[in-house]
Design a protein around this motif. Sequence first.
Motif, PDB file in Angstrom:
ATOM      1  N   LEU A  20       4.804   5.525  46.710  1.00 47.41           N
ATOM      2  CA  LEU A  20       5.166   5.812  45.322  1.00 47.41           C
ATOM      3  C   LEU A  20       4.969   7.290  44.998  1.00 47.41           C
ATOM      4  O   LEU A  20       5.799   7.898  44.317  1.00 47.41           O
ATOM      5  CB  LEU A  20       4.349   4.955  44.362  1.00 47.41           C
ATOM      6  N   ALA A  21       3.889   7.859  45.495  1.00 49.20           N
ATOM      7  CA  ALA A  21       3.634   9.279  45.259  1.00 49.20           C
ATOM      8  C   ALA A  21       4.697  10.141  45.938  1.00 49.20           C
ATOM      9  O   ALA A  21       5.245  11.075  45.321  1.00 49.20           O
ATOM     10  CB  ALA A  21       2.238   9.658  45.753  1.00 49.20           C
ATOM     11  N   LEU A  49      10.697   0.730  47.586  1.00 53.81           N
ATOM     12  CA  LEU A  49      11.081  -0.559  47.004  1.00 53.81           C
ATOM     13  C   LEU A  49      10.588  -1.715  47.882  1.00 53.81           C
ATOM     14  O   LEU A  49       9.995  -2.678  47.392  1.00 53.81           O
ATOM     15  CB  LEU A  49      12.600  -0.633  46.836  1.00 53.81           C
ATOM     16  N   ILE A  50      10.793  -1.606  49.170  1.00 55.30           N
ATOM     17  CA  ILE A  50      10.405  -2.674  50.098  1.00 55.30           C
ATOM     18  C   ILE A  50       8.891  -2.845  50.133  1.00 55.30           C
ATOM     19  O   ILE A  50       8.383  -3.977  50.059  1.00 55.30           O
ATOM     20  CB  ILE A  50      10.969  -2.399  51.507  1.00 55.30           C
ATOM     21  N   THR A  51       8.154  -1.739  50.231  1.00 54.92           N
ATOM     22  CA  THR A  51       6.689  -1.855  50.310  1.00 54.92           C
ATOM     23  C   THR A  51       6.103  -2.447  49.031  1.00 54.92           C
ATOM     24  O   THR A  51       5.162  -3.242  49.095  1.00 54.92           O
ATOM     25  CB  THR A  51       6.014  -0.505  50.607  1.00 54.92           C
ATOM     26  N   ILE A 101       6.307  -2.870  39.531  1.00 54.67           N
ATOM     27  CA  ILE A 101       7.358  -3.285  40.461  1.00 54.67           C
ATOM     28  C   ILE A 101       8.687  -3.437  39.735  1.00 54.67           C
ATOM     29  O   ILE A 101       9.746  -3.124  40.290  1.00 54.67           O
ATOM     30  CB  ILE A 101       6.936  -4.566  41.206  1.00 54.67           C
ATOM     31  N   VAL A 102       8.652  -3.855  38.495  1.00 57.18           N
ATOM     32  CA  VAL A 102       9.878  -3.900  37.684  1.00 57.18           C
ATOM     33  C   VAL A 102      10.431  -2.488  37.513  1.00 57.18           C
ATOM     34  O   VAL A 102      11.641  -2.258  37.655  1.00 57.18           O
ATOM     35  CB  VAL A 102       9.602  -4.570  36.314  1.00 57.18           C
ATOM     36  N   PHE A 103       9.560  -1.505  37.242  1.00 57.50           N
ATOM     37  CA  PHE A 103      10.009  -0.110  37.118  1.00 57.50           C
ATOM     38  C   PHE A 103      10.651   0.378  38.415  1.00 57.50           C
ATOM     39  O   PHE A 103      11.696   1.037  38.389  1.00 57.50           O
ATOM     40  CB  PHE A 103       8.845   0.811  36.740  1.00 57.50           C
ATOM     41  N   VAL A 104      10.041   0.067  39.544  1.00 57.09           N
ATOM     42  CA  VAL A 104      10.602   0.483  40.836  1.00 57.09           C
ATOM     43  C   VAL A 104      11.974  -0.152  41.041  1.00 57.09           C
ATOM     44  O   VAL A 104      12.935   0.517  41.436  1.00 57.09           O
ATOM     45  CB  VAL A 104       9.648   0.117  42.002  1.00 57.09           C
ATOM     46  N   THR A 105      12.079  -1.429  40.740  1.00 59.86           N
ATOM     47  CA  THR A 105      13.341  -2.144  40.931  1.00 59.86           C
ATOM     48  C   THR A 105      14.431  -1.598  40.010  1.00 59.86           C
ATOM     49  O   THR A 105      15.572  -1.390  40.442  1.00 59.86           O
ATOM     50  CB  THR A 105      13.143  -3.652  40.693  1.00 59.86           C
ATOM     51  N   ILE A 106      14.095  -1.354  38.762  1.00 61.66           N
ATOM     52  CA  ILE A 106      15.070  -0.796  37.816  1.00 61.66           C
ATOM     53  C   ILE A 106      15.499   0.594  38.260  1.00 61.66           C
ATOM     54  O   ILE A 106      16.692   0.917  38.267  1.00 61.66           O
ATOM     55  CB  ILE A 106      14.496  -0.761  36.385  1.00 61.66           C
ATOM     56  N   TYR A 128      10.090   5.702  39.074  1.00 62.21           N
ATOM     57  CA  TYR A 128       9.067   5.679  40.117  1.00 62.21           C
ATOM     58  C   TYR A 128       7.776   6.327  39.622  1.00 62.21           C
ATOM     59  O   TYR A 128       6.688   5.895  39.995  1.00 62.21           O
ATOM     60  CB  TYR A 128       9.571   6.346  41.387  1.00 62.21           C
ATOM     61  N   THR A 129       7.881   7.350  38.787  1.00 64.65           N
ATOM     62  CA  THR A 129       6.672   7.965  38.230  1.00 64.65           C
ATOM     63  C   THR A 129       5.985   7.016  37.254  1.00 64.65           C
ATOM     64  O   THR A 129       4.752   6.911  37.248  1.00 64.65           O
ATOM     65  CB  THR A 129       7.002   9.311  37.557  1.00 64.65           C
ATOM     66  N   LEU A 130       6.755   6.313  36.440  1.00 62.48           N
ATOM     67  CA  LEU A 130       6.164   5.295  35.564  1.00 62.48           C
ATOM     68  C   LEU A 130       5.446   4.225  36.385  1.00 62.48           C
ATOM     69  O   LEU A 130       4.344   3.797  36.039  1.00 62.48           O
ATOM     70  CB  LEU A 130       7.239   4.645  34.682  1.00 62.48           C
ATOM     71  N   ALA A 131       6.067   3.806  37.474  1.00 62.96           N
ATOM     72  CA  ALA A 131       5.447   2.804  38.347  1.00 62.96           C
ATOM     73  C   ALA A 131       4.154   3.345  38.958  1.00 62.96           C
ATOM     74  O   ALA A 131       3.143   2.637  38.998  1.00 62.96           O
ATOM     75  CB  ALA A 131       6.421   2.386  39.446  1.00 62.96           C
TER      76      ALA A 131
END
Length: 145
Positions: A20-21, A49-51, A101-106, A128-131
């Motif tokens: 994520l970072a 996304l996968i991880t 995970i919802v943030f990453v998916t969106i 991704y930063t929000l996630a």
Amino acid sequence: MYQTVQFIHSYWAYLVVIMLAIASISAIIGFISNKEYTANNFRISLFTLITTHIQLLIGIVLYFTTPYFKMFSEVGMKGVMQDPILRLYNVEHPMVMILAIVFVTIGYSKHKKKLTSKSKFKMLAIFYTLALLCVLSRIPWSAWF
């Protein structure tokens, strides 16, 4: 089984935070410096996304096998919400991680629909930063160190 799943969940979390970072920083740098979106950027966002989704599946198994989950029936929802440790493990951590995970998916889904590199990086940087912020806010730090 609980210890094994907890071990996997704990160590996989390091990979999730690192990915994520990396994805967030890469997207922010790409957005600010007007770089061209490349296949490497796509791989980073996809691997992130996968991880995160694998971590979700491990976390769901852990949630229902943990001794903390049994506390709902023993002390009730009021008791769980009054205890900071039980509230963290039973309510706050799972809900905020699902939100991350919802943030990453969106972010991943929206970036694929964009046509320009700048807009792709913008979607990834925002979501991704929000996630990442959500994940960092609800990690049980006392259990990590």
